[in-house]
Design a protein around this motif. Structure first.
Motif, PDB file in Angstrom:
ATOM      1  N   ASN A 238       4.876  12.307 -12.419  1.00 30.90           N
ATOM      2  CA  ASN A 238       5.066  11.873 -11.028  1.00 30.90           C
ATOM      3  C   ASN A 238       4.028  10.832 -10.591  1.00 30.90           C
ATOM      4  N   LEU A 239       2.958  10.654 -11.389  1.00 31.04           N
ATOM      5  CA  LEU A 239       1.949   9.646 -11.035  1.00 31.04           C
ATOM      6  C   LEU A 239       2.178   8.316 -11.772  1.00 31.04           C
TER       7      LEU A 239
ATOM      8  N   VAL B 274       0.824  -1.213   0.000  1.00 25.37           N
ATOM      9  CA  VAL B 274       0.000   0.000   0.000  1.00 25.37           C
ATOM     10  C   VAL B 274       0.862   1.269   0.000  1.00 25.37           C
ATOM     11  N   GLU B 275       1.919   1.257   0.829  1.00 23.88           N
ATOM     12  CA  GLU B 275       2.761   2.467   0.948  1.00 23.88           C
ATOM     13  C   GLU B 275       3.371   2.836  -0.400  1.00 23.88           C
ATOM     14  N   GLU B 276       3.736   1.827  -1.170  1.00 25.46           N
ATOM     15  CA  GLU B 276       4.353   2.072  -2.484  1.00 25.46           C
ATOM     16  C   GLU B 276       3.306   2.682  -3.436  1.00 25.46           C
ATOM     17  N   LYS B 277       2.086   2.092  -3.432  1.00 24.13           N
ATOM     18  CA  LYS B 277       1.044   2.607  -4.331  1.00 24.13           C
ATOM     19  C   LYS B 277       0.625   4.017  -3.930  1.00 24.13           C
ATOM     20  N   GLN B 278       0.684   4.301  -2.627  1.00 23.44           N
ATOM     21  CA  GLN B 278       0.269   5.631  -2.157  1.00 23.44           C
ATOM     22  C   GLN B 278       1.138   6.755  -2.727  1.00 23.44           C
ATOM     23  N   LYS B 279       2.337   6.403  -3.180  1.00 23.85           N
ATOM     24  CA  LYS B 279       3.203   7.428  -3.799  1.00 23.85           C
ATOM     25  C   LYS B 279       2.533   8.026  -5.030  1.00 23.85           C
ATOM     26  N   TYR B 280       1.606   7.254  -5.595  1.00 20.01           N
ATOM     27  CA  TYR B 280       0.941   7.709  -6.830  1.00 20.01           C
ATOM     28  C   TYR B 280      -0.512   8.056  -6.562  1.00 20.01           C
TER      29      TYR B 280
END
Ligand SMILES: O=C(O)CCC(=O)C(=O)O
Ligand SMILES: [Fe+2]
Length: 352
Positions: free
Chosen positions: A155-156, A108-114
């Motif tokens: 960035n997304l 989740v933390e990785e996906k939240q970057k986008y």
């Protein structure tokens, strides 16, 4: 609305009953029956290589005319068909699907970057929450603008999987040429000037990619992966999951499942082509159901005209017998979005 403490993916893993926010309560413009009809599929499979000028010599005129007639009749009735002969290999389509799965399986933390910002449409997230009584979709999405190139929100775009960017661009370019071929074939099927439709999109037409992820759900009888809607696009090309069905189209007031044909592309007509074709082609109402057994992914590419350009019914499709049905419009994407949030059918608001 209560605070949504758990994501759809988390509830799927723990097998939670869907909270009230997800329970379908019926909608004003489509039947809310969650079961689908078992009618044989009314969506034809069309070999679109028959439409390409490079194959003009090897195919008989009868074959091409018959494919054009199937196209015209599919789009004029349910607005959907499955395209084969698109030139993409089975392994390339699997690569696109695999890329979607790899992204959604990231922590989740990785996906939240986008993450999609509130009030924005691009990025990773769940259904956009706009009102307290809204029913939420049982899905996660990643939406990205691919064209025009200078409108990409870099960035997304995920860095992981590491070939995400080049694969999405390659896939989008291929789909864009499929769409260009289809716009011409659609015009030919109606005996109008070949660029009647494609000419309305402009040089800076928009291509939006949406990766859809539908986790397993303990109550497919109560929730939907995506609520009933029509696409705002000109056309949408959808790569379905290789195995798991879920897309349903409203035909004769019944929900009909679109079968999985692993190497075919599902082509759905969007509202803006319904306008340009003066209502001859139909933008189908569709939805996605969930499954207790299997998660499902899909990859949709939406192509729509430059927002600032005015589009409207092709002149030669309007005459005394067939009066103009729609007014000219700009920025239909915005109109469609606003209407959807209010539960209004957007096409009704641009009717004459
Ligand atoms: O997942 C699907 O099959 C369809 C999704 C869809 O309708 C959409 O993203 O607009
Ligand atoms: Fe859709």
């Amino acid at each position: 609305m209560s605070f949504l403490s758990k994501s759809v993916q988390e509830m799927s893993i723990t097998g939670d009953e869907p909270p009230p926010e997800y329970i379908v309560k019926g909608c004003t413009f489509a039947p809310s029956d969650l079961s689908s009809s078992l009618s044989s599929s009314p969506f034809p499979v069309i070999d679109i290589s028959l439409f390409s000028s490079s194959s003009a010599h090897s195919n008989s005129k009868e074959e091409v005319d018959s494919a054009l007639e199937t196209l015209r009749s599919a789009l004029g009735s349910n607005g959907c068909f499955q395209a084969v002969g698109h030139g993409m290999s089975s392994s390339f389509l699997d690569k696109v699907r695999a890329m979607a799965i790899q992204f959604f399986e990231l922590p989740v933390e990785e996906k939240q970057k986008y993450a999609r910002a509130v009030n924005e449409s691009e990025g990773y997230g769940s259904d956009v929450v706009v009102s307290a009584n809204q029913v939420l979709d049982w899905s996660h999405r990643l939406s990205l603008r691919v064209f025009p190139e200078d409108r990409r929100r870099n960035n997304l775009w995920p860095e992981n999987p590491n070939d995400f960017r080049e694969t999405l661009i390659e896939y989008s370019l291929k789909i864009k040429s499929v769409m260009d071929l289809l716009y011409k074939a659609m015009a030919r099927s109606l005996n109008v000037e070949e660029n009647s439709f494609s000419g309305q999109f402009g040089d800076r037409s928009l291509m939006q990619a949406r990766f859809n992820f539908y986790p397993k759900c303990s109550r497919p009888d109560l929730v939907l992966g995506v609520k009933p809607h029509t696409d705002r696009s000109g056309i949408t090309v959808l790569l379905q999951d290789r195995q798991v069905e879920g897309l349903e189209i409203l035909a004769d007031n019944k929900w009909i499942r679109v079968p999985v044909i692993p190497d075919a592309l599902v082509v759905n007509l969007g509202d803006q082509m319904q306008i340009m074709s003066n209502g001859i082609f139909r933008s189908p109402m569709h939805r996605v159901v969930t499954s207790t057994e299997r998660l499902r992914i899909s990859v949709a590419l939406f192509h729509e005209p430059e927002p600032e350009r005015e589009i409207g019914p092709v002149d030669s499709l309007v005459d005394e017998q067939t009066p103009r049905l729609y007014r000219n419009v700009k920025n239909y994407g915005f109109i469609n979005y606003e209407c959807y949030q209010k539960g209004i059918v957007a096409l009704e608001t641009v009717k004459i």
